[in-house]
Design a protein around this motif. Structure first.
Motif, mmCIF file in Angstrom:
data_model
loop_
_atom_site.group_PDB
_atom_site.id
_atom_site.type_symbol
_atom_site.label_atom_id
_atom_site.label_comp_id
_atom_site.label_asym_id
_atom_site.label_seq_id
_atom_site.Cartn_x
_atom_site.Cartn_y
_atom_site.Cartn_z
ATOM 1 N N SER A 1 0.994 -1.174 -0.002
ATOM 2 C CA SER A 1 -0.155 -0.087 -0.092
ATOM 3 C C SER A 1 0.793 1.147 -0.201
ATOM 4 O O SER A 1 1.600 1.588 0.894
ATOM 5 N N THR A 2 0.784 2.007 -0.881
ATOM 6 C CA THR A 2 1.432 3.350 -1.246
ATOM 7 C C THR A 2 0.651 4.577 -0.939
ATOM 8 O O THR A 2 1.301 5.594 -0.929
ATOM 9 N N ILE A 3 -0.674 4.415 -0.673
ATOM 10 C CA ILE A 3 -1.434 5.254 -0.229
ATOM 11 C C ILE A 3 -1.766 6.155 -1.364
ATOM 12 O O ILE A 3 -3.207 6.797 -1.413
ATOM 13 N N VAL A 4 -0.790 6.635 -2.424
ATOM 14 C CA VAL A 4 -1.121 7.427 -3.273
ATOM 15 C C VAL A 4 -1.783 6.628 -4.569
ATOM 16 O O VAL A 4 -1.958 7.218 -5.759
ATOM 17 N N GLU A 5 -1.952 5.442 -4.415
ATOM 18 C CA GLU A 5 -2.575 4.584 -5.579
ATOM 19 C C GLU A 5 -3.140 3.464 -4.881
ATOM 20 O O GLU A 5 -2.810 3.048 -3.784
ATOM 21 N N PRO A 6 -4.066 2.532 -5.653
ATOM 22 C CA PRO A 6 -4.592 1.384 -5.370
ATOM 23 C C PRO A 6 -3.427 0.471 -4.820
ATOM 24 O O PRO A 6 -2.445 0.541 -5.212
ATOM 25 N N SER A 7 -3.543 -0.355 -3.711
ATOM 26 C CA SER A 7 -2.592 -1.456 -3.132
ATOM 27 C C SER A 7 -2.501 -2.418 -4.239
ATOM 28 O O SER A 7 -3.272 -2.595 -5.082
ATOM 29 N N TYR A 8 -1.330 -2.863 -4.249
ATOM 30 C CA TYR A 8 -1.058 -3.886 -5.497
ATOM 31 C C TYR A 8 0.020 -4.992 -5.084
ATOM 32 O O TYR A 8 0.708 -5.039 -3.883
ATOM 33 N N MET A 9 0.119 -6.245 -5.679
ATOM 34 C CA MET A 9 0.879 -7.272 -5.270
ATOM 35 C C MET A 9 2.459 -7.002 -5.517
ATOM 36 O O MET A 9 2.430 -6.346 -6.538
#
Length: 219
Positions: free
Chosen positions: A211-219
């Motif tokens: 989770s980077t907060i500035v974008e949707p979380s990703y694997m």
């Protein structure tokens, strides 16, 4: 010799991506891997390559060992610019919150999500070494991990999207330059995941979403 084997394999673009070094402890596997990463990431031809060091136990992450290689080559500044230790969101908050609490703006502090986060962090810090409160502490930590921190992070994502129209580039720019948001990058260093080249993490973190907060979380 181990270094040369690793270097030859990693720089051979015709490989299938899998390389098993089945050697016992003491043969220099970790040393050679770290030395290769240190050398390779500082070469211009590898500027866009990413390097991941993953281990089952986070306590075994050899971050300081890699830094020694950077120090030896007088590239210490590069180390802080290139290396990111990716921890769980809860670990980042518990570790970094005391450093940035005074920088958080009032409009964030007035939210119920922040109030719950702050209150629970105070409790966890106060009773972290109290054996008589162990059961209550563990229950509170679980609640913090599952509900409170995710809710706080979701609120931050919503506020950022409201101000910057879900544009990742503008959000990142704000976190880097806007005093109102700079604390966020210090609380959650993974905001700047894209800026780094070398990543250290446990296997548990590798198989969960980032989770980077500035974008949707990703694997």
């Amino acid at each position: 010799m181990m270094y040369n084997i690793i270097k030859k394999y990693c720089e051979n673009e015709n490989t299938n991506g899998l390389f098993l070094i089945d050697m016992p402890t003491g043969f220099g596997k970790t040393y050679s891997v770290l030395k290769y990463i240190s050398d390779a990431c500082n070469e211009e031809k590898n500027a866009k390559r990413k390097y991941f060091f993953i281990t089952p136990l986070k306590k075994n992450l050899p971050v300081n060992e890699l830094k020694k290689f950077f120090d030896e080559t007088l590239k210490t500044k590069n180390f802080s610019e290139k290396v990111l230790v990716i921890k769980s969101n809860v670990e980042m908050v518990m570790e970094n919150y005391p450093k940035i609490v005074d920088s958080i703006p009032d409009d964030i502090k007035k939210t119920p999500e922040y109030e719950k986060l702050s209150s629970k962090l105070f409790f966890l810090k106060k009773y972290s070494h109290n054996s008589q409160m162990r059961e209550i502490y563990e229950e509170s930590e679980y609640n913090f991990r599952i509900k409170i921190e995710p809710a706080f992070r979701k609120m931050l994502m919503k506020k950022l999207s409201g101000e910057f129209r879900k544009n990742k580039k503008s959000k990142l720019y704000a976190v880097k330059t806007d005093k109102k948001w700079q604390w966020l990058g210090k609380l959650y260093p993974t905001v700047f995941t894209d800026d780094y080249q070398i990543y250290f993490m446990s296997m548990d973190k590798f198989i969960t979403r980032n989770s980077t907060i500035v974008e949707p979380s990703y694997m």
